[in-house]
Scaffold this motif. Sequence first.
Motif, PDB file in Angstrom:
ATOM      1  N   ARG A 151       0.823  -1.205   0.000  1.00 24.61           N
ATOM      2  CA  ARG A 151       0.000   0.000   0.000  1.00 24.61           C
ATOM      3  C   ARG A 151       0.863   1.263   0.000  1.00 24.61           C
ATOM      4  NH1 ARG A 151      -2.917  -3.904   2.647  1.00 24.61           N
ATOM      5  NH2 ARG A 151      -5.202  -3.795   2.579  1.00 24.61           N
ATOM      6  N   ASN A 152       0.644   2.120  -0.964  1.00 26.91           N
ATOM      7  CA  ASN A 152       1.299   3.419  -1.032  1.00 26.91           C
ATOM      8  C   ASN A 152       0.264   4.470  -0.626  1.00 26.91           C
ATOM      9  OD1 ASN A 152       3.023   5.548  -1.591  1.00 26.91           O
ATOM     10  ND2 ASN A 152       2.528   5.564  -3.786  1.00 26.91           N
ATOM     11  N   LEU A 153       0.247   4.865   0.643  1.00 24.49           N
ATOM     12  CA  LEU A 153      -0.785   5.756   1.177  1.00 24.49           C
ATOM     13  C   LEU A 153      -0.563   7.183   0.679  1.00 24.49           C
ATOM     14  CD1 LEU A 153      -1.014   4.419   4.844  1.00 24.49           C
ATOM     15  CD2 LEU A 153      -2.341   3.733   2.829  1.00 24.49           C
ATOM     16  N   MET A 154      -1.652   7.770   0.145  1.00 19.13           N
ATOM     17  CA  MET A 154      -1.558   9.083  -0.486  1.00 19.13           C
ATOM     18  C   MET A 154      -2.725   9.954  -0.051  1.00 19.13           C
ATOM     19  SD  MET A 154      -0.428   7.987  -4.344  1.00 19.13           S
ATOM     20  CE  MET A 154      -0.064   9.687  -4.797  1.00 19.13           C
ATOM     21  N   PRO A 155      -2.587  11.297  -0.161  1.00 14.33           N
ATOM     22  CA  PRO A 155      -3.707  12.186   0.189  1.00 14.33           C
ATOM     23  C   PRO A 155      -4.832  12.091  -0.831  1.00 14.33           C
ATOM     24  CG  PRO A 155      -1.891  13.441  -0.736  1.00 14.33           C
ATOM     25  CD  PRO A 155      -1.379  12.035  -0.558  1.00 14.33           C
ATOM     26  N   MET A 156      -5.974  12.665  -0.484  1.00 14.84           N
ATOM     27  CA  MET A 156      -7.131  12.706  -1.378  1.00 14.84           C
ATOM     28  C   MET A 156      -6.785  13.428  -2.671  1.00 14.84           C
ATOM     29  SD  MET A 156     -10.457  11.993  -1.631  1.00 14.84           S
ATOM     30  CE  MET A 156     -11.481  12.149  -0.177  1.00 14.84           C
ATOM     31  N   GLN A 157      -7.260  12.897  -3.779  1.00 15.30           N
ATOM     32  CA  GLN A 157      -7.042  13.512  -5.082  1.00 15.30           C
ATOM     33  C   GLN A 157      -8.137  14.541  -5.377  1.00 15.30           C
ATOM     34  OE1 GLN A 157      -4.433  12.416  -7.786  1.00 15.30           O
ATOM     35  NE2 GLN A 157      -3.733  12.525  -5.680  1.00 15.30           N
ATOM     36  N   PRO A 158      -7.822  15.621  -6.075  1.00 14.09           N
ATOM     37  CA  PRO A 158      -8.858  16.577  -6.477  1.00 14.09           C
ATOM     38  C   PRO A 158      -9.960  15.880  -7.273  1.00 14.09           C
ATOM     39  CG  PRO A 158      -6.670  17.462  -6.911  1.00 14.09           C
ATOM     40  CD  PRO A 158      -6.474  16.025  -6.524  1.00 14.09           C
ATOM     41  N   GLY A 159     -11.210  16.218  -6.973  1.00 15.60           N
ATOM     42  CA  GLY A 159     -12.349  15.637  -7.680  1.00 15.60           C
ATOM     43  C   GLY A 159     -12.908  14.390  -7.039  1.00 15.60           C
ATOM     44  N   ASP A 160     -12.153  13.759  -6.115  1.00 12.71           N
ATOM     45  CA  ASP A 160     -12.635  12.552  -5.448  1.00 12.71           C
ATOM     46  C   ASP A 160     -13.581  12.893  -4.296  1.00 12.71           C
ATOM     47  OD1 ASP A 160     -11.510  10.635  -6.983  1.00 12.71           O
ATOM     48  OD2 ASP A 160      -9.878  10.124  -5.621  1.00 12.71           O
ATOM     49  N   VAL A 161     -14.352  11.911  -3.870  1.00 10.73           N
ATOM     50  CA  VAL A 161     -15.196  12.036  -2.679  1.00 10.73           C
ATOM     51  C   VAL A 161     -14.868  10.874  -1.743  1.00 10.73           C
ATOM     52  CG1 VAL A 161     -17.047  13.229  -3.893  1.00 10.73           C
ATOM     53  CG2 VAL A 161     -17.094  10.727  -3.758  1.00 10.73           C
ATOM     54  N   GLU A 162     -15.145  11.053  -0.462  1.00  5.37           N
ATOM     55  CA  GLU A 162     -14.781  10.035   0.513  1.00  5.37           C
ATOM     56  C   GLU A 162     -15.674   8.804   0.446  1.00  5.37           C
ATOM     57  OE1 GLU A 162     -14.364  11.352   4.518  1.00  5.37           O
ATOM     58  OE2 GLU A 162     -12.876  12.890   4.036  1.00  5.37           O
ATOM     59  N   GLN A 163     -16.948   8.982   0.110  1.00  3.77           N
ATOM     60  CA  GLN A 163     -17.867   7.853   0.182  1.00  3.77           C
ATOM     61  C   GLN A 163     -18.944   7.961  -0.881  1.00  3.77           C
ATOM     62  OE1 GLN A 163     -20.618   5.491   3.500  1.00  3.77           O
ATOM     63  NE2 GLN A 163     -19.845   7.508   3.993  1.00  3.77           N
ATOM     64  N   THR A 164     -19.353   6.807  -1.410  1.00  3.88           N
ATOM     65  CA  THR A 164     -20.549   6.729  -2.243  1.00  3.88           C
ATOM     66  C   THR A 164     -21.447   5.619  -1.684  1.00  3.88           C
ATOM     67  OG1 THR A 164     -19.570   5.150  -3.825  1.00  3.88           O
ATOM     68  CG2 THR A 164     -19.313   7.511  -4.288  1.00  3.88           C
ATOM     69  N   TYR A 165     -22.744   5.836  -1.774  1.00  6.19           N
ATOM     70  CA  TYR A 165     -23.701   4.915  -1.169  1.00  6.19           C
ATOM     71  C   TYR A 165     -25.049   5.167  -1.841  1.00  6.19           C
ATOM     72  CZ  TYR A 165     -26.347   2.726   2.766  1.00  6.19           C
ATOM     73  OH  TYR A 165     -27.178   1.951   3.544  1.00  6.19           O
ATOM     74  N   ALA A 166     -25.533   4.190  -2.587  1.00  6.46           N
ATOM     75  CA  ALA A 166     -26.730   4.365  -3.409  1.00  6.46           C
ATOM     76  C   ALA A 166     -27.999   3.983  -2.659  1.00  6.46           C
ATOM     77  CB  ALA A 166     -26.624   3.524  -4.675  1.00  6.46           C
ATOM     78  N   ASP A 167     -28.942   4.904  -2.602  1.00  5.55           N
ATOM     79  CA  ASP A 167     -30.307   4.576  -2.216  1.00  5.55           C
ATOM     80  C   ASP A 167     -31.005   4.068  -3.471  1.00  5.55           C
ATOM     81  OD1 ASP A 167     -33.035   4.557  -1.694  1.00  5.55           O
ATOM     82  OD2 ASP A 167     -33.027   6.440  -0.574  1.00  5.55           O
ATOM     83  N   ILE A 168     -31.362   2.788  -3.494  1.00  9.11           N
ATOM     84  CA  ILE A 168     -31.938   2.177  -4.695  1.00  9.11           C
ATOM     85  C   ILE A 168     -33.434   1.894  -4.538  1.00  9.11           C
ATOM     86  CG2 ILE A 168     -29.753   1.186  -5.448  1.00  9.11           C
ATOM     87  CD1 ILE A 168     -30.705  -1.507  -4.272  1.00  9.11           C
ATOM     88  N   GLY A 169     -34.049   2.531  -3.549  1.00  6.58           N
ATOM     89  CA  GLY A 169     -35.459   2.274  -3.275  1.00  6.58           C
ATOM     90  C   GLY A 169     -36.371   2.562  -4.451  1.00  6.58           C
ATOM     91  N   ASP A 170     -36.114   3.652  -5.172  1.00  7.32           N
ATOM     92  CA  ASP A 170     -36.973   4.006  -6.304  1.00  7.32           C
ATOM     93  C   ASP A 170     -36.864   2.981  -7.429  1.00  7.32           C
ATOM     94  OD1 ASP A 170     -36.961   6.413  -4.729  1.00  7.32           O
ATOM     95  OD2 ASP A 170     -37.662   7.481  -6.507  1.00  7.32           O
ATOM     96  N   LEU A 171     -35.654   2.525  -7.694  1.00  3.56           N
ATOM     97  CA  LEU A 171     -35.463   1.538  -8.753  1.00  3.56           C
ATOM     98  C   LEU A 171     -36.133   0.215  -8.387  1.00  3.56           C
ATOM     99  CD1 LEU A 171     -34.273   0.872 -11.482  1.00  3.56           C
ATOM    100  CD2 LEU A 171     -32.093   0.365 -10.377  1.00  3.56           C
TER     101      LEU A 171
END
Length: 336
Positions: free
Chosen positions: A287-307
């Motif tokens: 593992r090469n630990l690096m800081p956050m990249q521009p444009g990235d987000v920490e988390q994604t999580y889909a609410d799929i209730g409508d689908l």
Amino acid sequence: MRVLVTGAAGFIGMHVAQRLLAEGVQVVGLDNLNDYYDVALKNARVAELEQQSGDFYLARIDLADASGVEAVFRDGRFDRVIHLAAQAGVRYSLENPRAYVDSNLVGFCNILEGCRHHGIEHLVYASSSSVYGANTRMPFSVHDNVDHPVSLYAATKKSNELMAHTYAHLYGLPVTGLRFFTVYGPWGRPDMAPFKFTRAVLSGEPIDVYNYGNMRRDFSYIDDVTEGVLRVAEQIPGANPSFSTDAPDPASSFAPYRLYNIGNNSPVALNDFIGVIEKICGRTAQRNLMPMQPGDVEQTYADIGDLYQATGWRPTTTIEDGMASFIKWYRDFYNA
């Protein structure tokens, strides 16, 4: 039934075309086979489709070529369009912004115009989880506003949703947008983490782990996603009879327009994801630990209730099973 699948040499496009062909649908693919990543992989996907069925034809056209796209629509006499072609990648948009304008804005306008003038009964198009940008309320909901993108890629995908709504309103074109969440699996993209991490672990090279591993992604397996896309294609949207212009719902409209998340609804911590790869490969990652990249987000999580409510769709593939299938394909394809 004749369906145009744009981006048919791409990852999701190939799988969607495969399923349609298996169901006896005539498929025309549209793709420019650009060199954003390995063209040999794209050609191998096309060869797989051509070998599967004589009902597949690929038009090698750039989305930004208005006359070329119009000719495909004119000659194709399509019933539906599944638009998956785009210039993808958050980080690449920092280096080559004009590629995103040409493909994702100009190109999408050409697709909308083709649908408008040729009587397409339903346009399903790819949006992205990236549109949620600076949103932090989890899970991400299609009913929340997404007005603060953090990359040009995300901004172009948000723009696609706005453009699609305009055509739904002005011309009565039924349109459905799908916000994809980190799709992975066999034939996957080399620029995405599942592919990059697997390649690095198997070759003994270090992995760049951004934000020092403090990230979570809603990894979504390709077979689940393909099933969702095809179910959505069968659900031609109409106007939402309860839509209120006083309190507008971003996911629907007074026009024939819908938006859905399509994801696994189960975020995985990045370090846990790497651990799954290590276990399957029987090797330890560097593992090469690096800081956050521009444009990235920490988390994604889909609410799929409508689908789920609209189509009954739910993902069924665990990250362990999905990555095992991907790594098997990778080893076979690359003799790794």
